[in-house]
Design a protein around this motif. Structure first.
Motif, PDB file in Angstrom:
ATOM      1  N   ALA A  15     110.991  22.793  19.355  1.00 15.87           N
ATOM      2  CA  ALA A  15     110.084  23.217  20.416  1.00 15.87           C
ATOM      3  C   ALA A  15     108.900  22.269  20.566  1.00 15.87           C
ATOM      4  CB  ALA A  15     109.568  24.625  20.121  1.00 15.87           C
ATOM      5  N   HIS A  16     108.448  22.117  21.815  1.00 15.62           N
ATOM      6  CA  HIS A  16     107.242  21.335  22.082  1.00 15.62           C
ATOM      7  C   HIS A  16     106.030  22.055  21.513  1.00 15.62           C
ATOM      8  CE1 HIS A  16     109.091  19.156  25.822  1.00 15.62           C
ATOM      9  NE2 HIS A  16     109.809  19.014  24.730  1.00 15.62           N
ATOM     10  N   THR A  18     103.277  22.611  23.098  1.00 16.69           N
ATOM     11  CA  THR A  18     102.830  23.523  24.139  1.00 16.69           C
ATOM     12  C   THR A  18     103.926  23.649  25.180  1.00 16.69           C
ATOM     13  OG1 THR A  18     101.790  21.708  25.371  1.00 16.69           O
ATOM     14  CG2 THR A  18     100.393  22.938  23.835  1.00 16.69           C
ATOM     15  N   THR A  19     103.945  24.775  25.893  1.00 23.34           N
ATOM     16  CA  THR A  19     104.940  24.967  26.935  1.00 23.34           C
ATOM     17  C   THR A  19     104.755  23.905  28.013  1.00 23.34           C
ATOM     18  OG1 THR A  19     104.926  27.334  26.486  1.00 23.34           O
ATOM     19  CG2 THR A  19     105.863  26.633  28.589  1.00 23.34           C
ATOM     20  N   ASP A  23     105.317  29.145  33.783  1.00 25.48           N
ATOM     21  CA  ASP A  23     106.213  30.148  33.243  1.00 25.48           C
ATOM     22  C   ASP A  23     107.148  30.626  34.354  1.00 25.48           C
ATOM     23  OD1 ASP A  23     107.511  32.160  31.914  1.00 25.48           O
ATOM     24  OD2 ASP A  23     105.704  33.263  31.345  1.00 25.48           O
ATOM     25  N   GLN A  42     111.400  32.829  29.880  1.00 26.43           N
ATOM     26  CA  GLN A  42     111.051  31.547  29.292  1.00 26.43           C
ATOM     27  C   GLN A  42     110.210  31.735  28.041  1.00 26.43           C
ATOM     28  OE1 GLN A  42     109.280  28.739  32.002  1.00 26.43           O
ATOM     29  NE2 GLN A  42     108.859  27.221  30.414  1.00 26.43           N
ATOM     30  N   GLN A  43     110.585  31.019  26.996  1.00 25.88           N
ATOM     31  CA  GLN A  43     109.774  30.906  25.786  1.00 25.88           C
ATOM     32  C   GLN A  43     109.681  29.420  25.450  1.00 25.88           C
ATOM     33  OE1 GLN A  43     111.107  33.459  22.575  1.00 25.88           O
ATOM     34  NE2 GLN A  43     111.082  35.285  23.878  1.00 25.88           N
ATOM     35  N   ASN A  44     108.457  28.890  25.548  1.00 26.37           N
ATOM     36  CA  ASN A  44     108.217  27.463  25.395  1.00 26.37           C
ATOM     37  C   ASN A  44     109.119  26.704  26.354  1.00 26.37           C
ATOM     38  OD1 ASN A  44     107.881  24.702  24.210  1.00 26.37           O
ATOM     39  ND2 ASN A  44     106.684  25.819  22.704  1.00 26.37           N
ATOM     40  N   GLN A  45     109.976  25.773  25.888  1.00 27.69           N
ATOM     41  CA  GLN A  45     110.765  24.970  26.799  1.00 27.69           C
ATOM     42  C   GLN A  45     112.206  25.465  26.932  1.00 27.69           C
ATOM     43  OE1 GLN A  45     110.585  24.321  23.644  1.00 27.69           O
ATOM     44  NE2 GLN A  45     111.686  22.498  22.986  1.00 27.69           N
ATOM     45  N   TYR A  70     114.710  22.493  28.458  1.00 22.29           N
ATOM     46  CA  TYR A  70     113.909  21.617  29.312  1.00 22.29           C
ATOM     47  C   TYR A  70     114.392  20.178  29.207  1.00 22.29           C
ATOM     48  CZ  TYR A  70     109.667  19.225  31.037  1.00 22.29           C
ATOM     49  OH  TYR A  70     108.773  18.438  31.714  1.00 22.29           O
TER      50      TYR A  70
END
Length: 261
Positions: A15-16, A18-19, A23, A42-45, A70
């Motif tokens: 995961a990144h 930050t998102t 959203d 959506q949760q993060n990317q 993403y």
């Protein structure tokens, strides 16, 4: 589904910090084709996409893309997500106990979601040899009412404004009066200045947008637009853009926690 849970667990470690996008969590549909739809969470990317559609004989079917990841943004700013698409089978919903061992997921294709704007996007998915592409938008069935007093900040950048150019931020009290339909006013009281904006509010799924005008302490007239407007029991947030006379613009974010109960 154990298979889906394991896949999501593996992706969680990449995961990144930050998102990377707005959203996209919402119910999405094509207004010209009511009867089927898409839910995106959506949760993060990572997007978890659920399609509720129909097969050739008219029977309902649902497909899931639990790890639609993403991919990045294009030069135009459009963002894309893509991942495997699955069909699942399991025990009868009316069974007295749920036997998780009967749940099985089979990959049937791929799903891709691309969005160049906050409230519209393009969904492309394959099932076997069939590829489907649909324009979709956030579905709205009820306007939010973002009336309230919020304690927070306004920040962003001035561009084309001479000596004012550059980054700014200010703590602010933000007072919103909203009729729950289209009429909305926003009062921003910052460090040494006050701005009053009024305009039309439009609900786009779980987010809203504003288009209007305003004036600040210096009396200069300006146009005001805001997107990704979200307000609730906890607080308010939005992206905004102000255009003054000439080429002077201010663009940034505004929001805060709700004051009082």
């Amino acid at each position: 589904m154990r298979f889906v849970a394991a896949l999501l667990t593996c992706l969680a470690f990449s995961a990144h910090a930050t998102t990377p996008t707005t959203d996209f969590s919402d119910l999405w549909f094509n207004p010209n084709e009511e009867g089927w739809g898409v839910t995106i969470t959506q949760q993060n990317q990572i997007l978890f996409i659920t399609l509720f559609i129909y097969v050739a004989n008219g029977e309902p079917r649902w497909l899931v893309g639990p790890a639609t990841a993403y991919l990045g943004a294009s030069s135009s700013g459009a963002v894309s997500f893509s991942g495997p698409l699955y069909s699942a089978t399991g025990p009868f919903y009316g069974a007295p106990t749920f036997d998780e061992n009967q749940v099985a997921a089979t990959q049937v294709g791929q799903v891709t979601f691309t969005a160049g704007q906050v409230s519209t996007g393009v969904l492309t998915y394959t099932v076997g040899n069939l590829t489907v592409t649909k324009n979709i938008q956030r579905q709205t069935w009820r306007n939010e009412n973002v009336t309230g007093v919020y304690v927070g900040a306004s920040l962003g950048s001035f561009v084309g404004c001479g000596g004012r150019d550059g980054y700014f931020e200010s703590s602010a009290f933000i007072t919103v009066s909203h009729d729950g339909a289209s009429a909305i006013t926003v009062r921003e009281e910052g460090n040494g200045y006050t701005c009053n904006y009024s305009g039309n509010y439009v609900q786009n799924g779980r987010m809203g947008s504003i288009a209007g005008s305003g004036t600040c302490t210096d009396g200069a007239a300006q146009s005001f637009t805001a997107s990704e407007v979200q307000g609730g029991i906890q607080g308010l947030s939005m992206r905004y853009r102000v255009v003054f006379s000439g080429a002077c613009t201010a663009e940034g974010r505004m929001g805060g926690v709700r004051r009082g109960n």
